[in-house]
Scaffold this active site. Structure first.
Site, PDB file in Angstrom:
ATOM      1  N   LEU A  34       0.702  -0.858   0.156  1.00 42.31           N
ATOM      2  CA  LEU A  34       0.365   0.347  -0.243  1.00 42.31           C
ATOM      3  C   LEU A  34       0.275   1.191   0.153  1.00 42.31           C
ATOM      4  O   LEU A  34       0.542   2.085   0.588  1.00 42.31           O
ATOM      5  CB  LEU A  34      -1.046  -0.042   0.987  1.00 42.31           C
ATOM      6  CG  LEU A  34      -1.788  -1.169   1.758  1.00 42.31           C
ATOM      7  CD1 LEU A  34      -2.893  -1.150   2.616  1.00 42.31           C
ATOM      8  CD2 LEU A  34      -2.179  -1.907   0.082  1.00 42.31           C
ATOM      9  N   ARG A  62       6.494   3.597  -9.275  1.00 41.23           N
ATOM     10  CA  ARG A  62       6.462   3.781 -10.872  1.00 41.23           C
ATOM     11  C   ARG A  62       5.574   5.027 -12.193  1.00 41.23           C
ATOM     12  O   ARG A  62       5.982   4.848 -12.490  1.00 41.23           O
ATOM     13  CB  ARG A  62       5.146   2.897 -11.423  1.00 41.23           C
ATOM     14  CG  ARG A  62       3.890   2.966 -10.602  1.00 41.23           C
ATOM     15  CD  ARG A  62       3.571   4.285 -11.976  1.00 41.23           C
ATOM     16  NE  ARG A  62       2.324   4.980 -12.346  1.00 41.23           N
ATOM     17  CZ  ARG A  62       1.722   5.686 -12.006  1.00 41.23           C
ATOM     18  NH1 ARG A  62       2.703   6.555 -12.245  1.00 41.23           N
ATOM     19  NH2 ARG A  62       0.270   6.247 -12.220  1.00 41.23           N
ATOM     20  N   ASN A 104      13.666   0.095  -3.389  1.00 40.54           N
ATOM     21  CA  ASN A 104      12.690  -0.434  -3.730  1.00 40.54           C
ATOM     22  C   ASN A 104      12.784  -1.375  -5.110  1.00 40.54           C
ATOM     23  O   ASN A 104      12.171  -2.942  -4.751  1.00 40.54           O
ATOM     24  CB  ASN A 104      11.377   0.912  -3.699  1.00 40.54           C
ATOM     25  CG  ASN A 104      10.146   0.013  -2.947  1.00 40.54           C
ATOM     26  OD1 ASN A 104       9.391  -1.003  -2.960  1.00 40.54           O
ATOM     27  ND2 ASN A 104       9.369  -0.532  -4.546  1.00 40.54           N
ATOM     28  N   THR A 142       9.170  -1.147 -18.819  1.00 41.69           N
ATOM     29  CA  THR A 142       8.824   0.125 -19.764  1.00 41.69           C
ATOM     30  C   THR A 142       9.041   0.350 -20.609  1.00 41.69           C
ATOM     31  O   THR A 142      10.497   0.060 -20.664  1.00 41.69           O
ATOM     32  CB  THR A 142       8.712   1.648 -19.039  1.00 41.69           C
ATOM     33  OG1 THR A 142       8.709   2.840 -19.536  1.00 41.69           O
ATOM     34  CG2 THR A 142      10.369   1.233 -18.089  1.00 41.69           C
ATOM     35  N   TYR A 180      13.378   6.726 -11.810  1.00 41.00           N
ATOM     36  CA  TYR A 180      12.514   5.382 -11.724  1.00 41.00           C
ATOM     37  C   TYR A 180      12.682   4.335 -12.973  1.00 41.00           C
ATOM     38  O   TYR A 180      13.222   3.471 -13.196  1.00 41.00           O
ATOM     39  CB  TYR A 180      10.881   6.140 -12.622  1.00 41.00           C
ATOM     40  CG  TYR A 180      10.078   5.050 -13.076  1.00 41.00           C
ATOM     41  CD1 TYR A 180      10.001   3.734 -11.904  1.00 41.00           C
ATOM     42  CD2 TYR A 180       9.758   5.328 -13.983  1.00 41.00           C
ATOM     43  CE1 TYR A 180       8.891   3.224 -13.619  1.00 41.00           C
ATOM     44  CE2 TYR A 180       8.823   4.522 -14.986  1.00 41.00           C
ATOM     45  CZ  TYR A 180       8.621   3.273 -13.822  1.00 41.00           C
ATOM     46  OH  TYR A 180       7.498   2.645 -15.280  1.00 41.00           O
ATOM     47  N   HIS A 181      12.785   5.137 -15.083  1.00 45.03           N
ATOM     48  CA  HIS A 181      13.251   4.550 -15.791  1.00 45.03           C
ATOM     49  C   HIS A 181      14.315   3.230 -15.990  1.00 45.03           C
ATOM     50  O   HIS A 181      14.964   2.708 -15.974  1.00 45.03           O
ATOM     51  CB  HIS A 181      12.907   5.180 -17.164  1.00 45.03           C
ATOM     52  CG  HIS A 181      11.804   6.433 -17.019  1.00 45.03           C
ATOM     53  ND1 HIS A 181      11.676   7.303 -17.172  1.00 45.03           N
ATOM     54  CD2 HIS A 181      10.010   5.456 -17.981  1.00 45.03           C
ATOM     55  CE1 HIS A 181      10.122   7.342 -17.426  1.00 45.03           C
ATOM     56  NE2 HIS A 181       9.520   6.252 -17.823  1.00 45.03           N
ATOM     57  N   ARG A 233      -3.286  12.717 -17.546  1.00 38.68           N
ATOM     58  CA  ARG A 233      -4.271  14.550 -17.340  1.00 38.68           C
ATOM     59  C   ARG A 233      -4.323  15.369 -18.376  1.00 38.68           C
ATOM     60  O   ARG A 233      -4.986  16.147 -18.276  1.00 38.68           O
ATOM     61  CB  ARG A 233      -2.016  15.104 -16.918  1.00 38.68           C
ATOM     62  CG  ARG A 233      -1.343  14.930 -15.567  1.00 38.68           C
ATOM     63  CD  ARG A 233      -0.773  14.971 -15.211  1.00 38.68           C
ATOM     64  NE  ARG A 233      -0.220  14.583 -15.845  1.00 38.68           N
ATOM     65  CZ  ARG A 233       1.006  15.365 -16.853  1.00 38.68           C
ATOM     66  NH1 ARG A 233       0.764  17.011 -17.139  1.00 38.68           N
ATOM     67  NH2 ARG A 233       1.996  14.571 -17.644  1.00 38.68           N
ATOM     68  N   VAL A 250       1.130  21.029 -23.004  1.00 34.98           N
ATOM     69  CA  VAL A 250       2.291  20.306 -23.011  1.00 34.98           C
ATOM     70  C   VAL A 250       3.777  21.236 -23.027  1.00 34.98           C
ATOM     71  O   VAL A 250       4.255  22.078 -23.312  1.00 34.98           O
ATOM     72  CB  VAL A 250       1.987  20.176 -25.482  1.00 34.98           C
ATOM     73  CG1 VAL A 250       2.886  19.470 -25.586  1.00 34.98           C
ATOM     74  CG2 VAL A 250       0.756  19.912 -24.903  1.00 34.98           C
ATOM     75  N   TYR A 251       4.245  19.803 -22.212  1.00 33.76           N
ATOM     76  CA  TYR A 251       5.617  20.253 -22.334  1.00 33.76           C
ATOM     77  C   TYR A 251       6.649  20.415 -23.407  1.00 33.76           C
ATOM     78  O   TYR A 251       6.583  19.666 -24.212  1.00 33.76           O
ATOM     79  CB  TYR A 251       6.657  18.897 -21.371  1.00 33.76           C
ATOM     80  CG  TYR A 251       5.866  18.688 -20.139  1.00 33.76           C
ATOM     81  CD1 TYR A 251       4.522  19.067 -18.926  1.00 33.76           C
ATOM     82  CD2 TYR A 251       5.843  16.871 -19.342  1.00 33.76           C
ATOM     83  CE1 TYR A 251       4.589  18.932 -17.867  1.00 33.76           C
ATOM     84  CE2 TYR A 251       5.280  16.627 -18.341  1.00 33.76           C
ATOM     85  CZ  TYR A 251       4.960  17.977 -17.017  1.00 33.76           C
ATOM     86  OH  TYR A 251       4.422  17.782 -16.140  1.00 33.76           O
TER      87      TYR A 251
HETATM   88  N1  LIG Z   1       0.427   2.540 -15.774  1.00 31.17           N
HETATM   89  C1  LIG Z   1       1.179   2.947 -16.651  1.00 31.17           C
HETATM   90  O1  LIG Z   1       0.937   4.400 -17.257  1.00 31.17           O
HETATM   91  C2  LIG Z   1       2.768   2.222 -15.995  1.00 31.17           C
HETATM   92  C3  LIG Z   1       3.477   2.499 -17.895  1.00 31.17           C
HETATM   93  C4  LIG Z   1       4.358   1.697 -17.464  1.00 31.17           C
HETATM   94  C5  LIG Z   1       4.496   0.433 -16.963  1.00 31.17           C
HETATM   95  N2  LIG Z   1       3.899   0.364 -16.494  1.00 31.17           N
HETATM   96  C6  LIG Z   1       4.452  -0.174 -14.679  1.00 31.17           C
HETATM   97  O2  LIG Z   1       3.241  -1.080 -14.227  1.00 31.17           O
HETATM   98  C7  LIG Z   1       3.501  -1.599 -12.466  1.00 31.17           C
HETATM   99  C8  LIG Z   1       1.942  -0.795 -12.376  1.00 31.17           C
HETATM  100  O3  LIG Z   1       2.391   0.386 -12.612  1.00 31.17           O
HETATM  101  P1  LIG Z   1       0.598   1.184 -12.462  1.00 31.17           P
HETATM  102  O4  LIG Z   1       0.767   2.147 -12.806  1.00 31.17           O
HETATM  103  O5  LIG Z   1      -0.398   0.426 -11.722  1.00 31.17           O
HETATM  104  O6  LIG Z   1       1.134   1.647 -10.980  1.00 31.17           O
HETATM  105  P2  LIG Z   1       0.637   1.799  -9.520  1.00 31.17           P
HETATM  106  O7  LIG Z   1       1.796   2.771  -8.801  1.00 31.17           O
HETATM  107  O8  LIG Z   1      -0.255   1.849  -9.420  1.00 31.17           O
HETATM  108  O9  LIG Z   1       0.723   0.152  -8.453  1.00 31.17           O
HETATM  109  C9  LIG Z   1       1.960  -0.397  -7.673  1.00 31.17           C
HETATM  110  C10 LIG Z   1       1.858  -1.214  -6.544  1.00 31.17           C
HETATM  111  O10 LIG Z   1       2.469  -1.415  -6.279  1.00 31.17           O
HETATM  112  C11 LIG Z   1       3.012  -1.647  -4.863  1.00 31.17           C
HETATM  113  N3  LIG Z   1       3.744  -1.870  -4.384  1.00 31.17           N
HETATM  114  C12 LIG Z   1       4.875  -0.912  -4.627  1.00 31.17           C
HETATM  115  N4  LIG Z   1       6.083  -1.158  -3.878  1.00 31.17           N
HETATM  116  C13 LIG Z   1       6.207  -2.340  -3.199  1.00 31.17           C
HETATM  117  C14 LIG Z   1       6.905  -2.933  -2.445  1.00 31.17           C
HETATM  118  N5  LIG Z   1       7.939  -3.175  -2.191  1.00 31.17           N
HETATM  119  N6  LIG Z   1       5.936  -3.826  -1.706  1.00 31.17           N
HETATM  120  C15 LIG Z   1       4.505  -4.368  -2.029  1.00 31.17           C
HETATM  121  N7  LIG Z   1       3.501  -3.994  -2.933  1.00 31.17           N
HETATM  122  C16 LIG Z   1       4.362  -2.498  -3.499  1.00 31.17           C
HETATM  123  C17 LIG Z   1       2.285  -0.321  -4.583  1.00 31.17           C
HETATM  124  O11 LIG Z   1       1.464  -0.242  -3.676  1.00 31.17           O
HETATM  125  C18 LIG Z   1       1.001   0.313  -5.719  1.00 31.17           C
HETATM  126  O12 LIG Z   1      -0.382  -0.805  -5.129  1.00 31.17           O
HETATM  127  C19 LIG Z   1       5.279  -0.399 -12.236  1.00 31.17           C
HETATM  128  O13 LIG Z   1       5.755  -1.917 -12.552  1.00 31.17           O
HETATM  129  C20 LIG Z   1       4.856   0.186 -13.275  1.00 31.17           C
HETATM  130  O14 LIG Z   1       6.035   0.640 -13.806  1.00 31.17           O
HETATM  131  C21 LIG Z   1       2.878   1.124 -15.896  1.00 31.17           C
END
Ligand SMILES: NC(=O)c1ccc[n+]([C@@H]2O[C@H](COP(=O)([O-])OP(=O)(O)OC[C@H]3O[C@@H](n4cnc5c(N)ncnc54)[C@H](O)[C@@H]3O)[C@@H](O)[C@H]2O)c1
Ligand SMILES: NC(=O)c1ccc[n+]([C@@H]2O[C@H](COP(=O)([O-])OP(=O)(O)OC[C@H]3O[C@@H](n4cnc5c(N)ncnc54)[C@H](O)[C@@H]3O)[C@@H](O)[C@H]2O)c1
Lengths: 409, 409
Positions: free
Chosen positions: B44, B111, B129, B155, B192-193, B252, B265-266
């Site tokens: 969470l 993320r 993390n 990603t 992050y990336h 957004r 737009v950035y």
């Molecule tokens: N949303 C996007 O546009 C997008 C795009 C490319 C990649 N991703 C990847 O997809 C995945 C999910 O993205 P999202 O948008 O759902 O992100 P999000 O932040 O909504 O969900 C990630 C979840 O992981 C949990 N979490 C993080 N670290 C943790 C840990 N150490 N232990 C247990 N739980 C942990 C968080 O509490 C959260 O609920 C991510 O890895 C993200 O990098 C997302």
């Protein structure tokens, strides 16, 4: 003052992170002798690993405090000493701001591949220690001294063993009719080597985003223990690791020959790598400092002088050991690592030589920088440390394998 | 039982790490509805970031406990819930062993690129993390369930914007007359990336050394909030982030249009990226699980369906918003990121479609999955969260910038 050298460093302030280690200590003295103003920063975790695993350097090294003190007496040069952890931002940022270095040489990482494969905890430690430490260095430079040149030690192991020539950091690729120069693809073979790959990516980003000047030195396997300054007094002698965890191939083979233990080649022995003499390591660092990277650039040099297969090296130790009375047998043992044992290998290493490096060659160094020491200190060799202690395929999740290094079998 | 779907999952046990997040929650329900046996593991921390930074999802989401309970009532499917930190080995290894998954879907990382660039501490948190969490997953599979298939979210941002076509994970290179297929070179643009780049390298190593089956999904930017299951009940609704830190470009822009804020737009807006509908995310994961990678293989799929420039997207929001009564203005604001604003971009994404993915197209989803929600919930929009909050060039070493997201200027 028993150390003689030109004073071309002219007070350039160099912080040497990991300056109590094998490469770092030799480099600190090399630079100090040449007029650079040196600060060593080290948390002594390398000595702690030895204590915990029951390992010991072949050469009897003095404490870091005694070393630095003796160097002051011998050279009339003061080395500033900071004992603490690079990952501890409060400590590190204070030390960095106070010394305000013109260049940071960053050796301060957990650098053993087998150590990183002992167990899960040490894999995690290695990546955390190395990656976070380097991030801290990048932030310190960005925030407190944006003109400071970062000289970072990477490893040739980042490249793995691709079936094409290895270039120095970048590869120009033509693909579907378009061309770009990209970071050379990385295929590292242990959690340690991977940590260096991560560092390289982080540094490239920070160099570009924050206009930091960085040199990433992809170093080959270092051998030998002799540098002019570390030989100037017994209290200054450098460490020489020959155990299965921290000892690198060549250093280990020489000790094995010296004590009459068979030279243990892992698997077929066709594994080919780049090597260099510790006397070239210290020169390479000096060359990098004297010819800094541009701001915003991550420059990559492949820092080694000759490439050999493990088999070549074993043969050389045997051949050159013979006239010194050593009668070495070469044996193959099962490879504890996961790696190609026969492969193409052609790695470029022109850039440091273009900047003035004059390589020592292994054929010449074998006697004075290796066999001589191994024979002199052979009574200190602990036979139980010679064998490989860590198996890549096993790496357990449980700790308590600290005894790996000294277990009886 | 208000949710209808085929039951083709046949009890396959899937652990969804990060299953309380945006992609993870939608995926958990999608799979649960289809007969997979699902365990959500989440600490969470994503909800904690919102609390600390004063952010809020556009849609009112229920607590994880209420969500899971309600899902049980609505679907008659039980989701097993484990609240705890993936980086906490004692907790995670217990949960993993108890559930003994056939597949692990690993979404559980920090993320947000801007979050990772808020300050040094959050840069360090993000890399620790993400990198250590993934190492723990690899060790758990190796040690407790070697046949478990790892489905890991990466990603598209790992590739950066090279001047050549982007392939799916690997690039065949001919260089000086020799050829090899190597990991595609990575040039990530935030801490992050970069953490995802590190993960990819670690996974490739573990797949080869330990014969783990891994699928690395290089996902594009996900948009929309509608999936069949999350719409089945108000307590099941998914999160929708529109703030400057966690909101992605498209989500957004739509909110900006809905509340009459200019679409920001950035810079030049020529930044081109891959995008996909959240309804495709959940299908891609299912496809990956149903067609597992081979043991010892790290298979890479580029998980997106269409590519657009930021400018294209702003125009589309403006055009499709008009008939719904929105009168959006598009403005350029200084780019807080360090990135190319005009560049070549051609990324391959054939493999998931070859395995059966039938893409939703943005032109169609814009209305039902985006504008509709933004308009429905527009009274919940907090205007101060809309602007970009983090500047790549500034990322300070001091914390206390938690207020970045809500600062007044
Ligand atoms: N949303 C996007 O546009 C997008 C795009 C490319 C990649 N991703 C990847 O997809 C995945 C999910 O993205 P999202 O948008 O759902 O992100 P999000 O932040 O909504 O969900 C990630 C979840 O992981 C949990 N979490 C993080 N670290 C943790 C840990 N150490 N232990 C247990 N739980 C942990 C968080 O509490 C959260 O609920 C991510 O890895 C993200 O990098 C997302
Ligand atoms: N020795 C080789 O053959 C070789 C080959 C290629 C690359 N390298 C690289 O060169 C560098 C030096 O190697 P070495 O053989 O001298 O290693 P070493 O272990 O002898 O020295 C490293 C030093 O860094 C210190 N250190 C580690 N983590 C630290 C931290 N968090 N804070 C402060 N100090 C810390 C250790 O205490 C040690 O004194 C390493 O980065 C290594 O990866 C070495």
């Amino acid at each position: 003052n028993t150390v003689s050298a030109t004073r071309d460093g002219k007070g350039t302030k160099v912080m040497i992170i990991g300056g109590d280690g094998y490469c770092g200590w030799a480099t600190a003295l090399h630079l100090s002798a040449r007029g650079y103003s040196v600060c060593i920063l080290d948390n002594l975790c390398r000595r702690e690993f030895d204590m915990q695993l029951g390992l010991e350097t072949l050469t009897p090294i003095a404490s870091v405090h005694d070393r630095v003190k003796r160097w002051g007496e011998v050279s009339a040069q003061n080395i500033h000493l900071e004992i603490g952890d690079l990952c501890d931002w409060d400590f590190f940022s204070d030390a960095f701001r106070n010394f305000a270095p013109d260049a940071v040489v960053h050796f301060g990482e957990q650098r053993s591949a087998p150590y990183s494969m002992i167990d899960r905890q040490r894999a995690v430690f290695t990546q955390h220690n190395n990656v976070i430490g380097t991030i801290n260095v990048l932030f310190a430079i960005k925030e407190f001294k944006p003109d400071c040149h970062l000289v970072k030690l990477g490893t040739m192991g980042e490249y793995g063993t691709p079936n094409i020539d290895i270039e120095e950091g970048y590869l120009t690729v033509t693909h579907n009719g378009r061309t770009d120069t990209l970071p050379y693809p990385k295929q590292a073979g242990s959690f340690y080597h991977l940590s260096k790959v991560h560092d390289s990516h982080n540094i490239l980003f920070a160099a570009r985003a924050w206009k930091i000047a960085a040199t990433d030195l992809n170093q080959g396997i270092v051998y030998g223990v002799r540098t002019e300054e570390t030989m100037a007094d017994p209290l200054l002698i450098n460490r020489y690791d020959y155990d299965g965890i921290f000892g690198t191939a060549l250093n280990r083979f020489v000790v094995q020959a010296a004590v009459g233990h068979p030279i243990t080649v892992y698997g077929k022995g066709g594994q080919t790598r780049g090597f260099l003499d510790i006397r070239d390591t210290v020169r390479c660092i000096q060359i990098a400092i004297d010819n800094p990277a541009a701001k915003g650039e991550m420059r990559v040099f492949n820092q080694f002088t000759e490439q050999f297969s493990v088999r070549d090296i074993a043969d050389l130790v045997k051949r050159l050991g013979a006239p010194m009375g050593l009668n070495a047998e070469i044996i193959q043992i099962p490879n504890p690592r996961v790696e190609a044992e026969e492969h193409y290998y052609n790695a470029k290493h022109a850039k440091l030589e273009e900047l003035g490096l004059q390589p020592h060659l292994l054929g010449d160094s074998m006697i004075d920088s290796l066999l001589e020491f191994a024979i002199r200190y052979k009574d200190r060799v602990r036979m139980e440390l010679i064998k490989p202690a860590v198996d890549w395929r096993k790496t357990p999740v449980t700790s308590g394998t600290a005894k790996a290094a000294v277990k009886a079998d």
